[in-house]
Design a protein around this motif. Structure first.
Motif, PDB file in Angstrom:
ATOM      1  N   GLY A  58      19.149   5.523 -14.949  1.00 41.57           N
ATOM      2  CA  GLY A  58      18.244   5.523 -16.097  1.00 41.57           C
ATOM      3  C   GLY A  58      17.861   4.155 -16.588  1.00 41.57           C
ATOM      4  O   GLY A  58      16.992   4.033 -17.441  1.00 41.57           O
ATOM      5  N   GLN A  59      18.482   3.115 -16.077  1.00 36.16           N
ATOM      6  CA  GLN A  59      18.106   1.761 -16.498  1.00 36.16           C
ATOM      7  C   GLN A  59      17.047   1.212 -15.536  1.00 36.16           C
ATOM      8  O   GLN A  59      17.227   1.241 -14.326  1.00 36.16           O
ATOM      9  N   GLU A  60      15.951   0.712 -16.090  1.00 41.55           N
ATOM     10  CA  GLU A  60      14.908   0.130 -15.256  1.00 41.55           C
ATOM     11  C   GLU A  60      15.303  -1.289 -14.850  1.00 41.55           C
ATOM     12  O   GLU A  60      15.616  -2.122 -15.705  1.00 41.55           O
ATOM     13  N   THR A  61      15.289  -1.545 -13.565  1.00 47.60           N
ATOM     14  CA  THR A  61      15.638  -2.854 -13.028  1.00 47.60           C
ATOM     15  C   THR A  61      14.554  -3.282 -12.045  1.00 47.60           C
ATOM     16  O   THR A  61      13.965  -2.447 -11.369  1.00 47.60           O
ATOM     17  N   SER A  62      14.306  -4.573 -11.996  1.00 43.69           N
ATOM     18  CA  SER A  62      13.308  -5.116 -11.075  1.00 43.69           C
ATOM     19  C   SER A  62      13.965  -6.189 -10.216  1.00 43.69           C
ATOM     20  O   SER A  62      14.833  -6.933 -10.685  1.00 43.69           O
ATOM     21  N   ALA A 116       0.812  -1.220   0.000  1.00 44.83           N
ATOM     22  CA  ALA A 116       0.000   0.000   0.000  1.00 44.83           C
ATOM     23  C   ALA A 116       0.843   1.267   0.000  1.00 44.83           C
ATOM     24  O   ALA A 116       0.303   2.370  -0.140  1.00 44.83           O
ATOM     25  N   SER A 117       2.143   1.141   0.138  1.00 44.02           N
ATOM     26  CA  SER A 117       3.015   2.304   0.270  1.00 44.02           C
ATOM     27  C   SER A 117       3.175   3.046  -1.067  1.00 44.02           C
ATOM     28  O   SER A 117       3.257   2.421  -2.128  1.00 44.02           O
ATOM     29  N   PRO A 118       3.247   4.385  -1.031  1.00 46.41           N
ATOM     30  CA  PRO A 118       3.544   5.146  -2.251  1.00 46.41           C
ATOM     31  C   PRO A 118       5.024   5.117  -2.622  1.00 46.41           C
ATOM     32  O   PRO A 118       5.437   5.760  -3.593  1.00 46.41           O
ATOM     33  N   GLU A 119       5.813   4.382  -1.875  1.00 45.16           N
ATOM     34  CA  GLU A 119       7.259   4.312  -2.125  1.00 45.16           C
ATOM     35  C   GLU A 119       7.543   3.771  -3.518  1.00 45.16           C
ATOM     36  O   GLU A 119       6.838   2.898  -4.029  1.00 45.16           O
ATOM     37  N   LEU A 120       8.569   4.293  -4.151  1.00 45.13           N
ATOM     38  CA  LEU A 120       9.064   3.762  -5.423  1.00 45.13           C
ATOM     39  C   LEU A 120      10.277   2.873  -5.152  1.00 45.13           C
ATOM     40  O   LEU A 120      11.075   3.182  -4.273  1.00 45.13           O
ATOM     41  N   PRO A 121      10.413   1.761  -5.879  1.00 48.25           N
ATOM     42  CA  PRO A 121       9.509   1.278  -6.913  1.00 48.25           C
ATOM     43  C   PRO A 121       8.261   0.614  -6.330  1.00 48.25           C
ATOM     44  O   PRO A 121       8.292   0.122  -5.198  1.00 48.25           O
ATOM     45  N   ARG A 122       7.208   0.582  -7.116  1.00 48.38           N
ATOM     46  CA  ARG A 122       5.968  -0.064  -6.695  1.00 48.38           C
ATOM     47  C   ARG A 122       6.199  -1.567  -6.545  1.00 48.38           C
ATOM     48  O   ARG A 122       6.971  -2.177  -7.283  1.00 48.38           O
ATOM     49  N   ALA A 123       5.514  -2.158  -5.567  1.00 47.10           N
ATOM     50  CA  ALA A 123       5.597  -3.604  -5.359  1.00 47.10           C
ATOM     51  C   ALA A 123       4.472  -4.299  -6.113  1.00 47.10           C
ATOM     52  O   ALA A 123       3.329  -3.830  -6.127  1.00 47.10           O
ATOM     53  N   TYR A 124       4.814  -5.424  -6.750  1.00 44.10           N
ATOM     54  CA  TYR A 124       3.845  -6.248  -7.490  1.00 44.10           C
ATOM     55  C   TYR A 124       3.730  -7.591  -6.779  1.00 44.10           C
ATOM     56  O   TYR A 124       4.729  -8.302  -6.614  1.00 44.10           O
ATOM     57  N   THR A 160       5.296 -16.320  -0.578  1.00 45.26           N
ATOM     58  CA  THR A 160       4.959 -15.143  -1.357  1.00 45.26           C
ATOM     59  C   THR A 160       5.998 -14.905  -2.444  1.00 45.26           C
ATOM     60  O   THR A 160       7.158 -15.305  -2.312  1.00 45.26           O
ATOM     61  N   VAL A 161       5.536 -14.282  -3.512  1.00 46.84           N
ATOM     62  CA  VAL A 161       6.420 -13.819  -4.589  1.00 46.84           C
ATOM     63  C   VAL A 161       6.084 -12.347  -4.800  1.00 46.84           C
ATOM     64  O   VAL A 161       4.936 -12.002  -5.105  1.00 46.84           O
ATOM     65  N   VAL A 162       7.075 -11.477  -4.610  1.00 45.95           N
ATOM     66  CA  VAL A 162       6.857 -10.030  -4.701  1.00 45.95           C
ATOM     67  C   VAL A 162       7.956  -9.420  -5.561  1.00 45.95           C
ATOM     68  O   VAL A 162       9.141  -9.692  -5.342  1.00 45.95           O
ATOM     69  N   ALA A 163       7.553  -8.598  -6.518  1.00 53.84           N
ATOM     70  CA  ALA A 163       8.519  -7.883  -7.360  1.00 53.84           C
ATOM     71  C   ALA A 163       8.526  -6.415  -6.994  1.00 53.84           C
ATOM     72  O   ALA A 163       7.464  -5.814  -6.775  1.00 53.84           O
ATOM     73  N   LEU A 164       9.699  -5.831  -6.930  1.00 55.75           N
ATOM     74  CA  LEU A 164       9.847  -4.385  -6.789  1.00 55.75           C
ATOM     75  C   LEU A 164      10.113  -3.824  -8.181  1.00 55.75           C
ATOM     76  O   LEU A 164      11.168  -4.049  -8.765  1.00 55.75           O
ATOM     77  N   GLY A 165       9.139  -3.118  -8.715  1.00 55.70           N
ATOM     78  CA  GLY A 165       9.204  -2.712 -10.108  1.00 55.70           C
ATOM     79  C   GLY A 165       8.626  -3.816 -10.980  1.00 55.70           C
ATOM     80  O   GLY A 165       8.710  -5.004 -10.641  1.00 55.70           O
ATOM     81  N   ASN A 166       8.028  -3.439 -12.089  1.00 55.72           N
ATOM     82  CA  ASN A 166       7.402  -4.414 -12.983  1.00 55.72           C
ATOM     83  C   ASN A 166       8.466  -5.181 -13.761  1.00 55.72           C
ATOM     84  O   ASN A 166       9.152  -4.614 -14.604  1.00 55.72           O
ATOM     85  N   PRO A 167       8.627  -6.500 -13.511  1.00 55.10           N
ATOM     86  CA  PRO A 167       9.678  -7.238 -14.221  1.00 55.10           C
ATOM     87  C   PRO A 167       9.423  -7.331 -15.721  1.00 55.10           C
ATOM     88  O   PRO A 167      10.374  -7.537 -16.492  1.00 55.10           O
ATOM     89  N   ASP A 168       8.174  -7.174 -16.149  1.00 52.85           N
ATOM     90  CA  ASP A 168       7.883  -7.246 -17.579  1.00 52.85           C
ATOM     91  C   ASP A 168       8.394  -6.032 -18.335  1.00 52.85           C
ATOM     92  O   ASP A 168       8.465  -6.051 -19.567  1.00 52.85           O
ATOM     93  N   ARG A 169       8.760  -4.970 -17.611  1.00 52.70           N
ATOM     94  CA  ARG A 169       9.224  -3.745 -18.257  1.00 52.70           C
ATOM     95  C   ARG A 169      10.712  -3.500 -18.045  1.00 52.70           C
ATOM     96  O   ARG A 169      11.281  -2.587 -18.632  1.00 52.70           O
ATOM     97  N   ALA A 170      11.348  -4.282 -17.181  1.00 54.36           N
ATOM     98  CA  ALA A 170      12.714  -3.984 -16.746  1.00 54.36           C
ATOM     99  C   ALA A 170      13.754  -4.520 -17.733  1.00 54.36           C
ATOM    100  O   ALA A 170      13.551  -5.551 -18.383  1.00 54.36           O
ATOM    101  N   ALA A 171      14.884  -3.823 -17.794  1.00 52.29           N
ATOM    102  CA  ALA A 171      16.011  -4.288 -18.613  1.00 52.29           C
ATOM    103  C   ALA A 171      16.824  -5.341 -17.875  1.00 52.29           C
ATOM    104  O   ALA A 171      17.511  -6.160 -18.497  1.00 52.29           O
ATOM    105  N   GLY A 172      16.773  -5.325 -16.558  1.00 56.02           N
ATOM    106  CA  GLY A 172      17.466  -6.315 -15.737  1.00 56.02           C
ATOM    107  C   GLY A 172      16.545  -6.790 -14.628  1.00 56.02           C
ATOM    108  O   GLY A 172      15.817  -5.998 -14.039  1.00 56.02           O
TER     109      GLY A 172
END
Length: 535
Positions: free
Chosen positions: A347-351, A280-288, A300-312
């Motif tokens: 600048g590189q998106e990572t999850s 529920a936190s507004p913290e970045l990156p968003r948790a999935y 549980t399986v939790v991603a920080l940042g959307n792995p479908d969009r990340a370069a790493g």
């Protein structure tokens, strides 16, 4: 002078002053509508029940039908609100990446003697750059600024398009019941993804809202849809734990087993509430939230940042005693690697994904056997295949990291099933189930390991020696001492992956013990992050 902004593009001043946190906060506010919708739906259900007990006839039936329609609309609103949160969070993440690239361009300009005006146009500083060197100096800075503005503009267009489609759905219908036929559990992720791709957006939303248990656990479903489904299930999972708590609390007299069960449920509830706070936190990156089970000690399986969009993508597999009660601690470790990745590759998106979808051993005698690691192998294999299948655009660099017993889980999965991974990392490892890195099936030079000089794992010895010591020892203390007195290159589960004869590569760790690889001052943290970003 170069670098003028093109029509329809985010401008230099816009990006310089943009506040990703405000967009993230707006998304969080939308997500909070889910709880409100669920409460209102429950109230309508109670109202309908009260009506049935006091009112009958045609008008009563019409009123009950209307209340049912209202409840359905509220159920439809919940996944849509989560989707808006996802769109705005991903926009904020890409805006953050674009601002990091712009900051790097400004730093480059300051170093190279290039001036940037308020429109983002570049020119050589006449006091620092001779006229004959202006071109080679200015061009890289102008290109870096364009790159940052292009990323921000693409993110802006994409977010606007996704929100427009959601808005249009409010008129044409957000949900449509899909045709029969659902993938069975454990279906190949590629087949699952093919089925999902053949559905309309409205059909997918129907499945998220009406069959969240199926959608939330299927590898091959995109992270956004799994997150929506699992968030909708969160309240039900907590209710199940509370029900179990009440059952155990009501048993009188309570024996040792019930007391242990009561402590386990209490710990799981504490862990679930902490996880819910992070979600529920507004913290970045968003948790999935990609998976959640509350049975036993919880998974549980939790991603920080959307792995479908990340370069790493980093998949973090924890070790002994891992459970729902400590999920946020493990997630914090993954977050520290992610933070260091942002420093190394602005600048590189990572999850980073916490993969706690197996029954981790709780006691030393369990951790000295490989059964629980072997049982987890197929699930980890499918999860990694799913990440490959659902990823948008060019393939991501996928790194799988195992800590302690988790390194055996990773090694066993790679050995027995294969892993969709570009690099494997083992820290604090008791052995990974193979004698040589070549048996793990990843590219040469991409098997990495680190062991702290004061990590107790260095003192373990192979299982056959443990058994012999247990038989020969006359004292329990002597048995434990024997378990922690192995040779230099043999661990419980094969050769030490940091030993040169294993054939992998190593990175250093300071003296921070068995759980200190993520300490901010430990060079191991930097090593893990460099592997994730490919440096």
């Amino acid at each position: 002078m170069t670098g003028a902004t093109r029509a329809g593009q985010v401008g230099y001043a816009q990006l310089s002053t943009a506040d990703p946190a405000s967009w993230r906060a707006t998304g969080t506010a939308w997500a909070q509508l889910v709880g409100l919708a669920e409460r209102r739906a429950a109230e309508l259900a109670a109202d309908a029940a009260a009506l049935r007990s006091r009112w009958s006839g045609q008008a009563a039936t019409a009123a009950e039908d209307r209340l049912s329609d209202l409840r359905a609309e509220l159920r439809t609103l919940a996944p849509v609100a989560i989707e808006v949160d996802q769109v705005l969070a991903e926009f904020a993440a890409r805006l953050t990446a674009a601002r990091a690239r712009l900051a790097a361009a400004v730093t480059l300009a300051a170093t190279a003697g290039v001036l940037i005006d308020r429109w983002g146009r570049t020119s050589p500083d006449p006091d620092r750059v001779p006229i004959h060197r202006a071109g080679p100096t200015v061009v890289p800075v102008a290109a870096a600024i364009r790159d940052a503005l292009d990323l921000a503009s693409a993110a802006d267009r994409e977010a606007a398009d996704r929100l427009d489609r959601l808005s249009a759905g409010a008129e044409s219908g957000w949900v449509t019941r899909p045709p029969p036929g659902r993938p069975a559990p454990h279906t190949d992720p590629a087949l699952v993804n093919r089925w999902w791709a053949g559905l309309s957006a409205a059909e997918r939303r129907w499945l998220v809202g009406h069959e969240p248990e199926l959608i939330g656990r299927l590898d091959g479903i995109p992270a956004a849809a799994r997150d929506q489904a699992n968030r909708l299930l969160l309240g039900a999972r907590r209710a199940a734990l509370l029900e179990r708590w009440g059952q155990l609390l009501g048993r009188v007299p309570r024996g040792p087993a019930e007391l242990l069960g009561l402590r386990a449920v209490d710990a799981a509830l504490t862990g679930l509430d902490a996880l819910a706070d992070r979600l529920a936190s507004p913290e970045l990156p968003r948790a999935y939230l990609l998976g959640l089970e509350v049975g036993g000690e919880g998974r549980t399986v939790v991603a920080l940042g959307n792995p479908d969009r990340a370069a790493g993508i980093l998949t973090h597999v924890p070790g002994m005693t891992a459970g729902l009660d400590g999920a946020t601690d493990e997630l914090g470790r993954a977050a520290r690697v992610l933070s260091r990745c942002a420093e190394l590759a602005p600048g590189q998106e990572t999850s980073a994904v916490l993969w706690l979808d197996y029954d981790a051993p709780d006691f030393l005698h369990e951790a000295a056997r490989d059964g629980q690691a072997r049982a987890a192998g197929d699930a980890l294999h499918r999860f990694q295949e799913g990440l490959r299948t659902t990823h948008d655009g060019a393939p991501a660099r996928q790194t799988v990291l195992g800590h302690s017993y988790g390194s055996l889980v990773v090694g066993s999965a790679a050995r027995d099933h294969g892993l969709a991974a570009d690099a494997l990392v083992f820290v604090g490892s008791p052995g990974v189930g193979v004698g040589h890195a070549a048996e793990l099936g990843v590219p040469a030079g991409q098997v990495w390991a680190s062991s702290a000089p004061d990590d107790v794992i260095r003192l373990t010895r192979p299982p056959d020696e443990l058994a012999r010591q247990a038989v020969l020892s006359v004292s329990p203390l002597a048995t434990i001492a024997g378990m922690l007195a192995g040779s230099d290159d043999e661990r419980w589960f094969g050769r030490d992956p940091t030993d040169p004869s294993f054939g992998g590569r190593t990175f250093p760790s300071g003296r921070y013990g068995h759980t200190g690889y993520w300490h901010p001052a430990n060079p191991a943290l930097d090593g893990m992050a460099r592997i994730v970003v490919g440096q």
